[in-house]
Every structure is written in structure tokens, then in C-alpha cells.
Write a protein that holds these residues in place. Structure first.
Motif, mmCIF file in Angstrom:
data_model
loop_
_atom_site.group_PDB
_atom_site.id
_atom_site.type_symbol
_atom_site.label_atom_id
_atom_site.label_comp_id
_atom_site.label_asym_id
_atom_site.label_seq_id
_atom_site.Cartn_x
_atom_site.Cartn_y
_atom_site.Cartn_z
ATOM 1 N N ALA A 271 0.860 -1.193 0.000
ATOM 2 C CA ALA A 271 0.000 0.000 0.000
ATOM 3 C C ALA A 271 0.893 1.239 0.000
ATOM 4 C CB ALA A 271 -0.907 -0.007 1.226
ATOM 5 N N PHE A 272 0.861 1.969 -1.100
ATOM 6 C CA PHE A 272 1.678 3.182 -1.234
ATOM 7 C C PHE A 272 0.803 4.408 -0.972
ATOM 8 C CE2 PHE A 272 3.572 0.049 -4.067
ATOM 9 C CZ PHE A 272 4.926 0.168 -3.805
ATOM 10 N N THR A 273 1.403 5.442 -0.387
ATOM 11 C CA THR A 273 0.678 6.717 -0.384
ATOM 12 C C THR A 273 0.802 7.283 -1.797
ATOM 13 O OG1 THR A 273 2.650 7.814 0.482
ATOM 14 C CG2 THR A 273 0.940 7.250 2.061
ATOM 15 N N ALA A 274 -0.319 7.741 -2.323
ATOM 16 C CA ALA A 274 -0.362 8.127 -3.742
ATOM 17 C C ALA A 274 0.594 9.278 -4.050
ATOM 18 C CB ALA A 274 -1.795 8.485 -4.134
ATOM 19 N N GLY A 275 0.716 10.202 -3.112
ATOM 20 C CA GLY A 275 1.579 11.365 -3.356
ATOM 21 C C GLY A 275 3.022 10.961 -3.606
ATOM 22 N N GLU A 276 3.490 9.939 -2.905
ATOM 23 C CA GLU A 276 4.848 9.435 -3.105
ATOM 24 C C GLU A 276 4.947 8.655 -4.414
ATOM 25 O OE1 GLU A 276 7.941 9.572 -1.367
ATOM 26 O OE2 GLU A 276 6.790 11.343 -0.818
ATOM 27 N N TYR A 277 3.949 7.823 -4.660
ATOM 28 C CA TYR A 277 3.984 6.944 -5.841
ATOM 29 C C TYR A 277 3.960 7.764 -7.127
ATOM 30 C CZ TYR A 277 2.880 2.479 -8.273
ATOM 31 O OH TYR A 277 2.888 1.342 -9.052
ATOM 32 N N ALA A 278 3.309 8.916 -7.058
ATOM 33 C CA ALA A 278 3.218 9.760 -8.258
ATOM 34 C C ALA A 278 4.594 10.273 -8.668
ATOM 35 C CB ALA A 278 2.268 10.929 -8.002
ATOM 36 N N THR A 279 5.493 10.464 -7.697
ATOM 37 C CA THR A 279 6.821 10.978 -8.036
ATOM 38 C C THR A 279 7.878 9.884 -8.002
ATOM 39 O OG1 THR A 279 6.985 11.638 -5.725
ATOM 40 C CG2 THR A 279 6.471 13.366 -7.317
ATOM 41 N N THR A 280 7.753 8.925 -7.095
ATOM 42 C CA THR A 280 8.739 7.849 -7.002
ATOM 43 C C THR A 280 8.009 6.505 -7.020
ATOM 44 O OG1 THR A 280 8.709 8.245 -4.622
ATOM 45 C CG2 THR A 280 10.594 9.094 -5.808
ATOM 46 N N PRO A 281 7.500 6.131 -8.190
ATOM 47 C CA PRO A 281 6.702 4.900 -8.279
ATOM 48 C C PRO A 281 7.546 3.649 -8.138
ATOM 49 C CG PRO A 281 7.028 5.837 -10.453
ATOM 50 C CD PRO A 281 7.652 6.803 -9.487
ATOM 51 N N ALA A 282 6.927 2.560 -7.716
ATOM 52 C CA ALA A 282 7.606 1.271 -7.680
ATOM 53 C C ALA A 282 7.502 0.625 -9.058
ATOM 54 C CB ALA A 282 6.939 0.382 -6.638
ATOM 55 N N PRO A 283 8.484 -0.209 -9.406
ATOM 56 C CA PRO A 283 8.420 -0.910 -10.698
ATOM 57 C C PRO A 283 7.152 -1.767 -10.794
ATOM 58 C CG PRO A 283 10.549 -1.272 -9.614
ATOM 59 C CD PRO A 283 9.685 -0.567 -8.635
ATOM 60 N N VAL A 284 6.579 -1.837 -11.995
ATOM 61 C CA VAL A 284 5.404 -2.689 -12.229
ATOM 62 C C VAL A 284 5.637 -3.521 -13.484
ATOM 63 C CG1 VAL A 284 3.672 -1.157 -11.196
ATOM 64 C CG2 VAL A 284 4.257 -0.879 -13.622
ATOM 65 N N SER A 285 4.888 -4.600 -13.615
ATOM 66 C CA SER A 285 4.870 -5.345 -14.871
ATOM 67 C C SER A 285 3.405 -5.512 -15.248
ATOM 68 C CB SER A 285 5.527 -6.718 -14.693
ATOM 69 O OG SER A 285 4.627 -7.558 -13.977
ATOM 70 N N GLU A 286 3.148 -6.173 -16.372
ATOM 71 C CA GLU A 286 1.737 -6.343 -16.752
ATOM 72 C C GLU A 286 1.013 -7.285 -15.804
ATOM 73 O OE1 GLU A 286 2.279 -7.656 -20.759
ATOM 74 O OE2 GLU A 286 2.707 -9.725 -20.128
ATOM 75 N N ASP A 287 1.772 -7.974 -14.950
ATOM 76 C CA ASP A 287 1.153 -8.855 -13.952
ATOM 77 C C ASP A 287 0.910 -8.152 -12.624
ATOM 78 O OD1 ASP A 287 1.255 -10.883 -15.805
ATOM 79 O OD2 ASP A 287 3.218 -11.596 -15.120
ATOM 80 N N THR A 288 1.258 -6.864 -12.580
ATOM 81 C CA THR A 288 0.991 -6.106 -11.352
ATOM 82 C C THR A 288 -0.425 -5.562 -11.425
ATOM 83 O OG1 THR A 288 3.302 -5.388 -11.365
ATOM 84 C CG2 THR A 288 1.809 -4.237 -9.854
ATOM 85 N N LEU A 289 -1.219 -5.879 -10.435
ATOM 86 C CA LEU A 289 -2.557 -5.277 -10.341
ATOM 87 C C LEU A 289 -2.428 -4.052 -9.451
ATOM 88 C CD1 LEU A 289 -5.671 -5.377 -10.799
ATOM 89 C CD2 LEU A 289 -5.808 -6.682 -8.653
ATOM 90 N N VAL A 290 -2.747 -2.889 -10.007
ATOM 91 C CA VAL A 290 -2.644 -1.636 -9.259
ATOM 92 C C VAL A 290 -4.057 -1.165 -8.922
ATOM 93 C CG1 VAL A 290 -1.929 0.778 -9.371
ATOM 94 C CG2 VAL A 290 -0.440 -1.002 -10.313
ATOM 95 N N ILE A 291 -4.344 -1.073 -7.642
ATOM 96 C CA ILE A 291 -5.701 -0.711 -7.204
ATOM 97 C C ILE A 291 -5.679 0.687 -6.613
ATOM 98 C CG2 ILE A 291 -7.695 -1.372 -5.820
ATOM 99 C CD1 ILE A 291 -6.734 -4.221 -5.755
#
Ligand code: M6R
Length: 360
Positions: free
Chosen positions: A78-98
Motif C-alpha cells: 500500500a503506497f501513499t499516492a503522493g509518493e507513488y506519483a513521483t517515485t513509483p515502484a516498478p510494475v509489470s503487466e502482472d501487477t494489479l494496481v488498485i
């Protein structure tokens, strides 16, 4: 318009049983399986990890869901959106982002959702508002059906978010592992009972009797473990936002790594218990009591060991530990409401805050 209540917040706290009825209505079959129209069996095949993007109360609902997924062996963050918007974690097409957002319009959450979309993740909006920007921009949407929430403080939407996410999680675990989670049946039947249990919490709560005693303290600390940790964080957020009392939520184990220095007889500590990991949290209760802090325990009603170890006991009905946090949170909503009421605060429109935060 406020249905006889002094504030929308109290009205919306009281609406939780009916909101939860709507949230789960038609989504659990008679033989105890998840039935999400939007996500039939197999819909989550191939998901390797889950990221949650959200802010404030919605972030606490996401932290709760993160805990449920990890307990079931699925990598989740669970990421805080404000952080993820600037420093996102790596994702792949198998990552479900909710993206979890009551309004579906929170700027930080939308910015983080756009980042996940642009990087090719599979995205899902869990929101209260049909037609909201998040619902339109995510690949898929699922509605929490809590009904309109007017008070700035999020209450019924938290409960409905957690219940919706719990349903998604049982579907996802069954798809990803090929078999329902060990707790699936018990959790789904606890969700079906949840509206009644929330009703009982509201009817029997003694939270209003604590308000006079604890309003005006130097600080209020909230602690919990597992799903009780996000509930502790949410309890502190609610209290600070509507009462302007200083409040902080910590994972119970973290308290002794610094915050304990602030604990005195003038800092009540609210300890949240779900029925899982309680013994360790009881050790932390001893640590703060020996520094003179009054302790308010929120726990399942059969938890005699908790009742014996605290100064005030707010009981919640017995249920599955994964659902117990929702009940504990209702007690904390009532504590915040009554403290803010004693202090005569602007409960539905706290200073400096807006219902929907549309700037980053
Ligand atoms: O509409 P959202 O769920 O995206 O809102 C996120 C936060 O701004 C919100 O939960 C806020 O923390 C609450 N008003 C707190 O009660």
C-alpha cells in the motif's frame, strides 16, 4: 437533511450497517463464494503482486487490505499516492494496481494511477462515485456503494472500502492460487454478519462517556498490530482531523523505538486488538502503563485479558479477526466524534480541510 442527527458525521457513522448491506449485496453466494459481476472466476489469473494507491483514510483501508493479502501469501504494498506519483515502484503487466479513492477525484491518487497506466500495469479503481475520473481512467472499476458521504471525515466509506477489498481479495486469492483461501468461508460469513455487528457496536458503545475525560490531553497515541495497525492509524487521523487534538498512530511494536519518550500520564494510549497477535500488543500496553499513561483498549468482547489490562474497555462483538478491525474502527469513529463534540469543533467541516483534495 441530517436525519435528526446533529452532524452528518454521526449520521454517516449510523448509516454504516445499511451502507455495508449495499456493499456486499449480491456479492456473496448462498453457498459462501464471492460473486463479483465485474470479476468472474479467473478474472485475476496471472496477477503476481498488488499495489494500492491512495491517500488518508483510503490509504488506511489499503493498508488493511495489504495485510489481508500478505496473510494469504500474495505480495502486496500500500503506497501513499503522493509518493507513488513521483517515485513509483516498478510494475509489470502482472501487477494489479488498485487505486482506492472514495471520491475518485483526489489529485495525488489520479497522478499515481496515471503513472501506473502509463507503465503498463493492470489498473482497477475502487471508488464510491460512478463516473468519477478514477473510475473512467482505470482499466476497470468496482464500486463500494456506500452512498453519498457529506462529512469531510470519511467514516462509512472506510468500512465499505475494506469490505469491498476483502471480497476482491478472496476472489483474487482463489484465482491466483487455484483454491479459496483457508479463511475464505469464515471471512465471507463474517462479512455477511457485519451490518448487524456494526449495528451492535453503535448501539452499545460507551465511547461518549470517555470524551470528557480525555479531551484536552497532551497527546493521544493509537497502537495496533496486523489489521489493527491501520485501524490505529485511522483512529489517530480521525481524532486529529475533527477534534484538533494531537494524535498519532503507531504499529504497536514501533512505539518503544522512539515515540515512547512522549508517553506520560497526560497521553492516553488507545490500544486496538483484533483477536490476532494480541499477546504482543498487551506487552506494549504494559510498557505505556508503567509510564503512567491511561490505556483505552478496543477489543473483542471475550478478550478478558485485555479488559483486565486496560483502564477503559471498548468491546466489539466476536467475529473473524480479519473483520474485527472494521468493528474496532467504528468505536474509534465514535471516540473522535464525541471528543470533537465536547470541544465544540466544526465536525462536518474541519478547518483547513476539504472533502475532495484536487491539487497535488
Ligand atoms: O476521496 P479519497 O478517498 O481519495 O480521499 C482521500 C483522502 O483525502 C481522505 O480519505 C481524507 O483523508 C479523509 N477526509 C479523512 O477523513
Amino acid at each position: 437533511e441530517r436525519g435528526g442527527y446533529d452532524h452528518y458525521m454521526l449520521k454517516e457513522i449510523n448509516e454504516q450497517p445499511e451502507a455495508l448491506e449495499r456493499t456486499i449485496n449480491g456479492r456473496i453466494t448462498d453457498d459462501g463464494r464471492v460473486d463479483l459481476e465485474e470479476f468472474p472466476a479467473g478474472a485475476f489469473d496471472g496477477v503476481s503482486e498488488v499495489h494500492f494507491l491512495s491517500c488518508g483514510t483510503s490509504h488506511h483501508a489499503s493498508m488493511y487490505a495489504q495485510q489481508l493479502l500478505r496473510d494469504r501469501g500474495i505480495p502486496a504494498h500500500a503506497f501513499t499516492a503522493g509518493e507513488y506519483a513521483t517515485t513509483p515502484a516498478p510494475v509489470s503487466e502482472d501487477t494489479l494496481v488498485i487505486a482506492v479513492t472514495q471520491s475518485g477525484e483526489t489529485a495525488d491518487t489520479l497522478a499515481s494511477l496515471r503513472s501506473a497506466n502509463a507503465r503498463g500495469a493492470r489498473t482497477l479503481a475502487v471508488t464510491n462515485v460512478v463516473g468519477s475520473t478514477a473510475a473512467r481512467e482505470a482499466d476497470e472499476a468496482l464500486f463500494i456503494r456506500a452512498g453519498p458521504e457529506i462529512g469531510v471525515a470519511a467514516t462509512k466509506t472506510f468500512s465499505s472500502q475494506v469490505a469491498t477489498l476483502a471480497l476482491v481479495i478472496e476472489r483474487l486469492v482463489a484465482d491466483v492460487t487455484g483454491t479459496p483461501s483457508e479463511d475464505s468461508e469464515a471471512v465471507l460469513s463474517a462479512l455477511q454478519e457485519l451490518p448487524d455487528l456494526v449495528n451492535r457496536v453503535i448501539r452499545d458503545s460507551t465511547a461518549s462517556s470517555l470524551a470528557n475525560r480525555y479531551a484536552g490531553s497532551d497527546g493521544h497515541f493509537f497502537i495496533g498490530r496486523g489489521v489493527a495497525y491501520p485501524v490505529a492509524r485511522e483512529g489517530a487521523l480521525k481524532l486529529k482531523e475533527i477534534s484538533y487534538e494531537h494524535a498519532e498512530g503507531f504499529s504497536a511494536g514501533e512505539l518503544k523505538h522512539g515515540p515512547l519518550a512522549l508517553v506520560t500520564s497526560e497521553t492516553p494510549v488507545v490500544a486496538v486488538f483484533s483477536g490476532k497477535h494480541d499477546r504482543k500488543t498487551l506487552n506494549n500496553v504494559e510498557e505505556v502503563r508503567s509510564r503512567g499513561a491511561p490505556v483505552i483498549g478496543v477489543a473483542p468482547e471475550s478478550a478478558d485479558n485485555v479488559a483486565a489490562a486496560v483502564d477503559e474497555f471498548l468491546a466489539v462483538p466476536e467475529t473473524h479477526p480479519d473483520v474485527a478491525g472494521i468493528l474496532a474502527n467504528v468505536q474509534l469513529q465514535l471516540v473522535s466524534y464525541y471528543v470533537a463534540n465536547v470541544l465544540n469543533r466544526s465536525i462536518d467541516k474541519p478547518r483547513n480541510l476539504a472533502k475532495s483534495v484536487t491539487v497535488e
